[in-house]
Design a protein around this motif. Sequence first.
Motif, mmCIF file in Angstrom:
data_model
loop_
_atom_site.group_PDB
_atom_site.id
_atom_site.type_symbol
_atom_site.label_atom_id
_atom_site.label_comp_id
_atom_site.label_asym_id
_atom_site.label_seq_id
_atom_site.Cartn_x
_atom_site.Cartn_y
_atom_site.Cartn_z
ATOM 1 N N GLN A 70 1.315 -1.173 -0.043
ATOM 2 C CA GLN A 70 0.186 0.332 0.197
ATOM 3 C C GLN A 70 1.076 1.251 -0.004
ATOM 4 O OE1 GLN A 70 -2.738 -0.537 3.083
ATOM 5 N NE2 GLN A 70 -3.358 1.877 3.121
ATOM 6 N N GLN A 71 0.651 2.315 -0.591
ATOM 7 C CA GLN A 71 1.487 3.098 -1.565
ATOM 8 C C GLN A 71 1.063 4.702 -0.079
ATOM 9 O OE1 GLN A 71 3.825 3.471 -3.668
ATOM 10 N NE2 GLN A 71 4.330 5.497 -3.271
ATOM 11 N N PRO A 72 2.470 4.632 1.018
ATOM 12 C CA PRO A 72 2.519 5.559 1.962
ATOM 13 C C PRO A 72 1.538 6.430 1.857
ATOM 14 C CG PRO A 72 3.956 4.390 1.927
ATOM 15 C CD PRO A 72 3.990 4.799 0.519
ATOM 16 N N GLY A 73 0.608 7.242 2.855
ATOM 17 C CA GLY A 73 0.016 8.847 2.226
ATOM 18 C C GLY A 73 1.145 9.259 2.599
ATOM 19 N N HIS A 74 2.173 9.097 2.800
ATOM 20 C CA HIS A 74 3.626 10.506 2.798
ATOM 21 C C HIS A 74 4.291 9.794 3.136
ATOM 22 C CE1 HIS A 74 4.867 13.931 3.928
ATOM 23 N NE2 HIS A 74 6.082 13.798 4.440
ATOM 24 N N LEU A 75 5.909 10.559 2.178
ATOM 25 C CA LEU A 75 6.682 9.992 2.208
ATOM 26 C C LEU A 75 7.559 10.948 1.305
ATOM 27 C CD1 LEU A 75 8.295 6.914 2.288
ATOM 28 C CD2 LEU A 75 7.600 7.163 -0.685
ATOM 29 N N GLU A 76 9.137 10.949 2.124
ATOM 30 C CA GLU A 76 9.336 11.420 1.733
ATOM 31 C C GLU A 76 10.953 11.361 2.677
ATOM 32 O OE1 GLU A 76 10.826 14.481 5.468
ATOM 33 O OE2 GLU A 76 8.471 14.860 4.584
ATOM 34 N N GLN A 77 12.171 11.730 2.245
ATOM 35 C CA GLN A 77 13.868 11.911 1.966
ATOM 36 C C GLN A 77 13.999 12.222 3.699
ATOM 37 O OE1 GLN A 77 17.242 11.748 -0.067
ATOM 38 N NE2 GLN A 77 16.117 11.422 -2.207
#
Length: 244
Positions: A70-77
């Motif tokens: 499932q694609q996370p709701g928020h993804l950042e470095q």
Amino acid sequence: MTVQPPAPVVLAVDLVVLTLRDDELCTLLVRRAYPPFAGRLALPGGFVGPDEQLREAATRELAEETGVRQQPGHLEQLATYADPGRDPRGRVVSVAFLALAPDLPDPVAGTDAAASHWAPVRPLLAGGPLAGDQPDALAFDHLEILRDGVERARAKIEYSPVATAFCPPEFTVAQLRRVYELVWDTRLDPRNFHRKVTSSAGFLVPTGQTSRVDGGRPAELFRPGAAPLLHPAMLRPAPHRQRG
């Protein structure tokens, strides 16, 4: 003078995946199947392929090690970790990612992990049984990465609407307040919180619907607004702010 060729550097990714489960802020951990630190708990992650973008490698490793597709709701470095001694196999530089999502499912260990599970963050950060010098401490420098990831999440929900990434598509102010309380590990005054979030331009958008999910009388439902930043910011209570 003979110039030594540079030592080979290997690029990896690690993930701090945070979600809310059973009214706790939890992170995703895997049980390592192979050396080094075989049998130890670690954050999900692995090496970056020669033709992969970093973000692609992060989402692939998440799926391979935990079965969470499932694609996370928020993804950042998050940050880059390059201490020469962080990995006994050699010079491994890791780019860590922070992922936030609401109530992710139970993970299923994939090909690179013997097991995976959600673990409450609080005892880890407090030096509990999975931290420090305990036999089951997190492998590599993953406790440091976890601390940095949790602090990034705590700071980010102060000035951005990313706290809604922990919520369902429609939610009450009480549900949003509980996100802030669990991420910040503190209690908030309900009336003061309601006033702040509903007066912040573009933070929340009323749906026109109500819900009894919080018990008592019907509560208004909201969805995330379009504001990229919060004005004014939702500052943590002073004792809980990180001092630099």
